[in-house]
Design a protein around this motif. Structure first.
Motif, PDB file in Angstrom:
ATOM      1  N   ILE A  17       0.760  -1.155  -0.003  1.00 45.64           N
ATOM      2  CA  ILE A  17       0.037   0.077  -0.054  1.00 45.64           C
ATOM      3  C   ILE A  17       1.099   1.253  -0.173  1.00 45.64           C
ATOM      4  N   VAL A  18       1.883   1.299   0.761  1.00 44.50           N
ATOM      5  CA  VAL A  18       2.869   2.497   1.073  1.00 44.50           C
ATOM      6  C   VAL A  18       3.515   2.748  -0.453  1.00 44.50           C
ATOM      7  N   GLU A  19       4.060   1.666  -1.103  1.00 42.88           N
ATOM      8  CA  GLU A  19       4.813   1.612  -2.332  1.00 42.88           C
ATOM      9  C   GLU A  19       3.553   2.356  -3.335  1.00 42.88           C
ATOM     10  N   LEU A  36      -6.898  11.294   0.663  1.00 44.13           N
ATOM     11  CA  LEU A  36      -6.848   9.835   0.480  1.00 44.13           C
ATOM     12  C   LEU A  36      -8.352   9.187   1.235  1.00 44.13           C
ATOM     13  N   PRO A  37      -8.531   7.895   0.652  1.00 41.14           N
ATOM     14  CA  PRO A  37      -9.816   7.324   1.045  1.00 41.14           C
ATOM     15  C   PRO A  37      -9.546   7.056   2.699  1.00 41.14           C
ATOM     16  N   SER A  38     -10.573   7.058   3.235  1.00 39.96           N
ATOM     17  CA  SER A  38     -10.786   6.738   4.574  1.00 39.96           C
ATOM     18  C   SER A  38     -10.035   5.455   5.006  1.00 39.96           C
ATOM     19  N   VAL A  39      -9.389   5.410   6.019  1.00 38.97           N
ATOM     20  CA  VAL A  39      -8.804   3.981   6.634  1.00 38.97           C
ATOM     21  C   VAL A  39      -9.892   2.959   6.449  1.00 38.97           C
ATOM     22  N   ARG A  40     -10.852   3.070   6.864  1.00 39.52           N
ATOM     23  CA  ARG A  40     -12.131   2.141   6.957  1.00 39.52           C
ATOM     24  C   ARG A  40     -12.601   1.793   5.184  1.00 39.52           C
ATOM     25  N   GLY A  41     -12.755   2.879   4.554  1.00 35.87           N
ATOM     26  CA  GLY A  41     -13.140   2.875   3.193  1.00 35.87           C
ATOM     27  C   GLY A  41     -12.150   2.143   2.451  1.00 35.87           C
ATOM     28  N   LEU A  42     -10.886   2.449   2.392  1.00 36.30           N
ATOM     29  CA  LEU A  42      -9.768   1.576   1.683  1.00 36.30           C
ATOM     30  C   LEU A  42      -9.679   0.122   2.181  1.00 36.30           C
ATOM     31  N   ALA A  43      -9.790   0.197   3.588  1.00 35.44           N
ATOM     32  CA  ALA A  43      -9.676  -1.434   4.076  1.00 35.44           C
ATOM     33  C   ALA A  43     -10.674  -2.222   3.373  1.00 35.44           C
ATOM     34  N   LYS A  44     -12.028  -1.807   3.221  1.00 38.52           N
ATOM     35  CA  LYS A  44     -13.286  -2.411   2.644  1.00 38.52           C
ATOM     36  C   LYS A  44     -12.837  -2.550   1.138  1.00 38.52           C
ATOM     37  N   ASP A  45     -12.758  -1.497   0.468  1.00 37.24           N
ATOM     38  CA  ASP A  45     -12.352  -1.900  -0.872  1.00 37.24           C
ATOM     39  C   ASP A  45     -11.318  -2.804  -1.268  1.00 37.24           C
ATOM     40  N   LEU A  46     -10.108  -2.932  -0.385  1.00 36.89           N
ATOM     41  CA  LEU A  46      -8.836  -3.845  -0.634  1.00 36.89           C
ATOM     42  C   LEU A  46      -9.488  -5.272   0.188  1.00 36.89           C
ATOM     43  N   LYS A  47     -10.458  -5.105   0.779  1.00 37.22           N
ATOM     44  CA  LYS A  47     -10.924  -6.377   1.743  1.00 37.22           C
ATOM     45  C   LYS A  47      -9.803  -6.857   2.615  1.00 37.22           C
ATOM     46  N   ILE A  48      -9.366  -5.909   3.265  1.00 40.77           N
ATOM     47  CA  ILE A  48      -8.095  -6.177   4.343  1.00 40.77           C
ATOM     48  C   ILE A  48      -8.677  -5.455   5.573  1.00 40.77           C
ATOM     49  N   ALA A  50      -8.567  -2.879   8.723  1.00 45.91           N
ATOM     50  CA  ALA A  50      -8.157  -1.445   8.698  1.00 45.91           C
ATOM     51  C   ALA A  50      -6.935  -0.957   9.284  1.00 45.91           C
ATOM     52  N   LEU A  51      -6.585  -1.978  10.325  1.00 44.38           N
ATOM     53  CA  LEU A  51      -5.348  -1.851  10.931  1.00 44.38           C
ATOM     54  C   LEU A  51      -4.104  -1.853  10.249  1.00 44.38           C
ATOM     55  N   THR A  52      -4.214  -2.542   8.829  1.00 46.93           N
ATOM     56  CA  THR A  52      -3.159  -2.792   7.976  1.00 46.93           C
ATOM     57  C   THR A  52      -3.124  -1.434   7.264  1.00 46.93           C
ATOM     58  N   VAL A  53      -4.231  -0.799   6.833  1.00 44.20           N
ATOM     59  CA  VAL A  53      -4.237   0.584   6.199  1.00 44.20           C
ATOM     60  C   VAL A  53      -3.821   1.637   7.026  1.00 44.20           C
ATOM     61  N   LYS A  54      -4.119   1.455   8.248  1.00 38.61           N
ATOM     62  CA  LYS A  54      -3.754   2.531   9.328  1.00 38.61           C
ATOM     63  C   LYS A  54      -2.071   2.298   9.326  1.00 38.61           C
ATOM     64  N   LYS A  55      -1.604   1.174   9.393  1.00 37.39           N
ATOM     65  CA  LYS A  55      -0.148   1.237   9.638  1.00 37.39           C
ATOM     66  C   LYS A  55       0.520   1.670   8.229  1.00 37.39           C
ATOM     67  N   ALA A  56      -0.088   1.559   7.190  1.00 41.03           N
ATOM     68  CA  ALA A  56       0.341   2.051   5.936  1.00 41.03           C
ATOM     69  C   ALA A  56       0.338   3.642   6.048  1.00 41.03           C
ATOM     70  N   TYR A  57      -0.817   4.271   6.478  1.00 41.29           N
ATOM     71  CA  TYR A  57      -1.020   5.696   6.501  1.00 41.29           C
ATOM     72  C   TYR A  57      -0.008   6.387   7.435  1.00 41.29           C
ATOM     73  N   ASP A  58       0.203   5.615   8.685  1.00 43.97           N
ATOM     74  CA  ASP A  58       1.171   6.086   9.710  1.00 43.97           C
ATOM     75  C   ASP A  58       2.627   6.170   9.047  1.00 43.97           C
ATOM     76  N   PHE A  59       2.816   5.076   8.338  1.00 47.44           N
ATOM     77  CA  PHE A  59       4.165   4.990   7.614  1.00 47.44           C
ATOM     78  C   PHE A  59       4.360   6.201   6.876  1.00 47.44           C
ATOM     79  N   LEU A  60       3.383   6.479   5.883  1.00 47.83           N
ATOM     80  CA  LEU A  60       3.407   7.547   4.906  1.00 47.83           C
ATOM     81  C   LEU A  60       3.509   8.865   5.648  1.00 47.83           C
ATOM     82  N   GLU A  61       2.895   9.127   6.598  1.00 54.56           N
ATOM     83  CA  GLU A  61       2.803  10.149   7.535  1.00 54.56           C
ATOM     84  C   GLU A  61       4.390  10.513   8.142  1.00 54.56           C
TER      85      GLU A  61
END
Length: 126
Positions: A17-19, A36-48, A50-61
């Protein structure tokens, strides 16, 4: 947002996700200021998770690519494109060094490595 996750990859999903997002920012597919899409929205779209998306967003931040405003979401920051380009070049250099180390350990000749590199270049940069 078009992010493709490879579940068979050895690379963790959050790194994929980060890449993907970094690439979209650097290629101006995600211009500065865009949300960017919300954490929950992207998690739902990717079917993963929300903690994984949050980790990616935190890293990007942490890397300075995005910022998050509580209650509003995450958006793309203005980045120093030259610095980001140098970061990408350094990452590629590290990967190339790893590949060459593996080739040397497995006693591939310089000619074989050069031929493999040329084949990959032709396939990648068509």
């Amino acid at each position: 947002m078009n992010i493709i996750i490879n579940n068979k990859s050895m690379q963790p999903i959050y790194e994929q996700i980060v890449e993907s997002i970094k690439s979209m920012i650097l290629n101006k597919q995600l211009p500065e200021g865009s949300f960017l899409p919300s954490v929950r929205g992207l998690a739902k779209d990717l079917k993963i998770s929300a903690l994984t998306v949050k980790k990616a967003y935190d890293f990007l931040e942490e890397e300075g690519y995005i910022a998050t405003i509580h209650g509003k979401g995450s958006y793309v920051l203005t980045i120093n494109r030259n610095l980001a380009y140098e970061e990408v070049k350094k990452e590629v250099e590290i990967l190339m060094e790893q590949a060459l180390t593996k080739a040397r350990v497995n006693q591939l000749s310089k000619e074989d490595v050069a031929m493999l590199f040329q084949l990959v270049m032709e396939d990648t940069y068509d």
